[in-house]
Design an enzyme around this catalytic site. Structure first.
Site, PDB file in Angstrom:
ATOM      1  CE  LYS A 109      -4.510   0.752   0.037  1.00  0.00           C
ATOM      2  NZ  LYS A 109      -5.504  -0.042  -0.720  1.00  0.00           N
ATOM      3  CG  ASP A 138      -7.257   3.395  -1.179  1.00  0.00           C
ATOM      4  OD1 ASP A 138      -7.715   2.248  -1.129  1.00  0.00           O
ATOM      5  OD2 ASP A 138      -7.343   4.199  -0.225  1.00  0.00           O
TER       6      ASP A 138
END
Length: 454
Positions: free
Chosen positions: A126, A166
């Site tokens: 991430k 995201d």
């Protein structure tokens, strides 16, 4: 937890102070996998879990850029490359002022198990920045993205690390990021997913997370013996971004009735349903083109709007729902909300966001017999479709939307089935949290074991 996992969790907290989101994510997994560790002492001996909770690599960098007034701005950039035992790191980039190490560790750690459950060859990672794209011009966003990728390109690649979008990173940002990657690398590669169709994106990707969340909810309801699935069910959805939009779309297609949507300013309750056609089209234009507030829907269609700070604080407290789909952000659904949903007859909760329910809320759902689909299983549709985009890029092909979504539907059904089967094998039938955590963990742990102490 237990005698094996307690000391590991204590060490995580000690080493990662002031990172409560990461602590929560680790605790949720460790609470589940103790029985698997008891069955597999080789994992304990070789400290698989201790290695799993430490990122393989954490990259921090500065991101200087120039705003439209000619002022130099400086943000922080991050990439947490958590685990690559089953494939290249895979996980989104988040641009939001709240981004810091703890948030990204939590998201990257969750991503390990989510990606494992898809059955595809993807590790967990991430990244992102504390940059806020809201209120910025297209040129400001472009300059920031180019500066951000000016450093990140060194650390990613189609067989190393494949980021995606995201919160705060949509098609516009992906396009700017990919253009800069291509310039820096001098290579056209499938290194980002969520790309535009003309330059290697996948048809069906915008729908994937929302559709997947709904498909998982449908399978949970069918597993309860209700073969009608979502047909005729009343659905509460939080959020109004990409995931919430397409969750509403799929609920309507399956015959359910969507009653709520929200954003950071408040939420709407439309007792007539947020139906396909004029209402859904209005939401899509409002949020994706005008970038407006959900209150405008209430003004347009005459339904009730509850601003942030109201006595009724969120969709979960508004009335009777059969199914709740939290699709906004982490920890948006707490113990009080869970009690309210159960009191009003909720039978299933499917997480469209990453860890939107607190640990207390999750425990209440499980104890009271509510079918609860944790995010690492229920919202895996997005990253699963990203994996399908990677496959298309490697083949230099584009599949039809129908072909992609059919493959995605099969993946989501398989995730449900392996999660339910694993829960049954470990003596907790219907506990999708335990099932998802153990099933995701076993594949990664076996791979780490086979590859040695690295």
């Amino acid at each position: 937890m237990g005698k094996i996992t307690d000391p590991i969790y204590e060490q995580v907290v000690k080493r990662n102070q002031n990172e409560p989101e990461f602590h929560q994510a680790v605790k949720e997994v460790l609470d589940s996998i103790e029985p698997a560790l008891e069955r597999h002492p080789e994992f304990v001996k070789l400290k698989i879990v201790q290695r799993l909770v430490e990122p393989e690599r954490a990259i921090h960098f500065r991101v200087p850029w120039v705003d439209d007034n000619g002022e130099v701005q400086v943000n922080r950039g991050f990439r947490i490359q958590f685990n690559s035992a089953i494939g290249p790191y895979k996980g989104g980039l988040r641009f939001h002022p709240t981004v810091y190490d703890g948030i990204l560790k939590f998201l990257g750690f969750e991503q390990i198990f989510k990606n494992s459950l898809t059955g595809l060859m993807m590790g967990g990672g991430k990244g992102g920045s504390d940059f806020n794209p809201k209120g910025k011009s297209d040129m400001e966003v472009m300059r920031f993205c180019q500066s951000f990728m000016g450093e990140l390109w060194r650390h990613i690649g189609p067989d190393t690390d494949v980021p995606a979008g995201d919160i705060g990173v949509g098609g516009r940002e992906i396009g700017y990021l990919y253009g800069q990657y291509r310039k820096c690398k001098n290579s056209f590669e499938g290194v980002l997913t969520g790309k535009g169709i003309p330059y290697g994106g996948s048809l069906g990707r915008p729908e994937a997370t929302g559709y997947g969340c709904v498909w998982f909810a449908e399978e949970m309801i069918k597993a309860r013996g209700d073969r009608e699935g979502l047909k005729g069910k009343k659905i509460a959805i939080s959020g109004s971004g990409n995931v919430a939009q397409y969750a509403a779309d799929k609920v309507n297609q399956l015959g359910g009735k969507v009653l709520t949507l929200s954003d950071s300013s408040g939420f709407i309750h439309d007792p007539d349903g947020i139906t396909l056609g004029k209402k859904w089209d209005f939401v899509m234009e409002l949020k994706n083109i005008k970038r407006g507030r959900i209150k405008e829907y209430a003004d347009k269609f005459g339904c009730k709007y509850y601003p942030t700070g109201s006595e009724i604080k969120n969709p979960w407290q508004i009335g009777e729902f059969d199914v709740a789909l939290p699709c906004a952000t982490q920890n948006e659904l707490d113990k009080e909300d869970a009690e309210c949903l159960i009191k009003n007859g909720c039978i299933a909760v499917s997480e469209g966001a990453n860890m939107p329910a607190t640990i207390d809320a999750t425990q209440i759902f499980i104890e009271r017999g509510v079918s609860f689909g944790p995010g690492k299983a229920a919202n895996a549709g997005g990253v699963a479709c990203s994996g399908l985009e990677m496959a298309q890029n490697n083949q230099r092909m584009i599949w039809t939307r129908e072909e992609t979504l059919n493959k995605l539907n099969e993946i989501m059904i398989n995730i449900h089935d392996i999660t339910a089967k694993t829960a049954m094998e470990y003596g907790v039938p219907g506990n999708y949290v335990v099932g998802a955590n153990i099933a995701g963990f076993m594949k990664v742990a076996d791979s780490m074991l086979a590859q040695g102490i690295i």
